[in-house]
Design an enzyme around this catalytic site. Structure first.
Site, PDB file in Angstrom:
ATOM      1  N   LYS A  41      -9.611 -40.049 -83.212  1.00 30.07           N
ATOM      2  CA  LYS A  41     -10.611 -40.093 -82.146  1.00 30.07           C
ATOM      3  C   LYS A  41     -11.459 -41.355 -82.186  1.00 30.07           C
ATOM      4  O   LYS A  41     -12.175 -41.646 -81.218  1.00 30.07           O
ATOM      5  CB  LYS A  41     -11.504 -38.859 -82.221  1.00 30.07           C
ATOM      6  CG  LYS A  41     -10.766 -37.540 -82.067  1.00 30.07           C
ATOM      7  CD  LYS A  41     -10.103 -37.398 -80.710  1.00 30.07           C
ATOM      8  CE  LYS A  41      -9.520 -36.004 -80.527  1.00 30.07           C
ATOM      9  NZ  LYS A  41      -8.919 -35.812 -79.198  1.00 30.07           N
ATOM     10  N   SER A  49      -4.609 -29.476 -87.935  1.00 25.53           N
ATOM     11  CA  SER A  49      -3.859 -29.814 -86.722  1.00 25.53           C
ATOM     12  C   SER A  49      -2.752 -30.814 -87.026  1.00 25.53           C
ATOM     13  O   SER A  49      -1.678 -30.781 -86.413  1.00 25.53           O
ATOM     14  CB  SER A  49      -4.794 -30.362 -85.646  1.00 25.53           C
ATOM     15  OG  SER A  49      -5.447 -31.529 -86.085  1.00 25.53           O
TER      16      SER A  49
END
Length: 333
Positions: A80, A295
């Protein structure tokens, strides 16, 4: 004697001073400073590594190679960082925001941490809204960068509730929502950086790209770039199985579907159970030396399923973040 933009020409002071018995000084502070990067400039350029043990029979025996893109190597610790830097810097370039402004974002963790870092570097106030059931490490990282953190009750809607609150705060004039879920600058970050890196690092040999799906910026942007180079590349998304709660892997209700998401651009979906993602996270650390989040492990589960069906393939997946962000959850105990 000054060059463009008021700076002395490179090398102007180099060697001008001399020290008795030593001779000329070969360098100068001004020239040396030009070689240093800022923290923002270290975003991206992450390693791509081959898994050695976990692929087992689905690897070398079938002519497959499984590659992990280590996005935890970014300065704020996740993929991110790319989107956060893109959203803030591009909005600033367009004149939509300026240093000193207040930015608002709903986040499950990684985007918030990355935004807090970039906001700190560029001089913005950052308000982050996060469900209260996410890890303590994420909260601490956000506040360490100086962000104001608002926790919302997970039992009142989780991320959906957080997104609604961010929108209402913007309507009240409390700041500007960057909105990673609808912001094309999120996707563009991966068209400009992550996708080209994967293409170069595999010498154009990548056949499958696998990614967890949250805001979907990564899978949309990387998939778009790779397909522009080779339309035959397969894009595979990891989504949660029924009942699974995996940070970073989401399947949104229709009303909250990210606007940047285009389902027709994903060739296949793999549905990941919570237990298998957590077990794979432990295996990644113990067998491959890659300390990654849940994840990321879910994306590897998906990549292995792909490898079980194909031969002579180069399969790359995203390691979204580092495992130390999940220590308080007990998943590695």
């Amino acid at each position: 004697m000054q060059g463009e933009q008021g700076r002395l020409p490179a090398g102007f002071l180099c060697g001008l001073a001399a020290v008795p018995g030593v001779g000329r000084i070969v360098g100068c502070i001004i020239c040396s400073m030009k070689q240093y990067q800022t923290i923002e400039q270290t975003i991206g350029g992450t390693p791509l590594v081959r898994l050695q043990r976990i692929p087992g029979q689905f690897g070398q025996e079938r002519g497959n190679v499984i590659l992990a893109k280590l996005e935890g190597n970014n300065p704020a610790g996740s993929v991110k960082d790319r989107a956060a830097n893109s959203m803030i810097s591009r909005a600033e370039q367009r004149g939509e925001i300026k240093p000193g402004d207040t930015l608002i974002e709903a986040t499950s963790g990684n985007t918030g941490i990355a935004l807090a870092m970039v906001a700190a570097v560029r001089g913005y106030e950052m308000i982050l809204i996060m469900p209260d059931n996410l890890s303590l490490e994420r909260r601490a990282a956000m506040t360490a960068y100086g962000a104001q953190l608002i926790l919302t009750p997970a039992n009142q809607g989780g991320m959906e509730y957080a997104r609604d609150l961010a929108t209402s705060m913007q309507a009240e004039g409390k700041g500007k929502v960057l909105d990673q879920f609808a912001n094309p600058d999120n996707t563009q970050a991966h068209i400009d950086t992550t996708g080209p890196e994967l293409w170069r690092q595999t010498d154009g040999g990548i056949t499958h790209f696998v990614s967890a799906m949250g805001t979907t910026g990564t899978i949309m942007g990387v998939g778009s770039y790779l397909r522009s180079q080779n339309p035959a590349i397969q894009v595979v998304g990891a989504q949660p199985a029924e009942g699974a709660s995996i940070p970073g892997i989401r399947k949104w209700p229709e009303a909250y579907q990210p606007k940047i998401y285009h389902p027709e651009q994903v060739d296949a979906f793999e549905y990941i159970g919570q237990h298998e993602a957590e077990e794979m996270a432990r295996r990644l650390a113990a067998e491959e030396g890659i300390f990654a989040g849940i994840s990321s492990a879910g994306a590897l589960v998906a990549a292995l399923r792909v490898a079980s069906r194909v031969q002579n393939a180069t399969i790359a997946f995203i390691i979204c973040d580092r495992g130390d962000r999940y220590l308080s959850t007990g998943v590695f105990n």
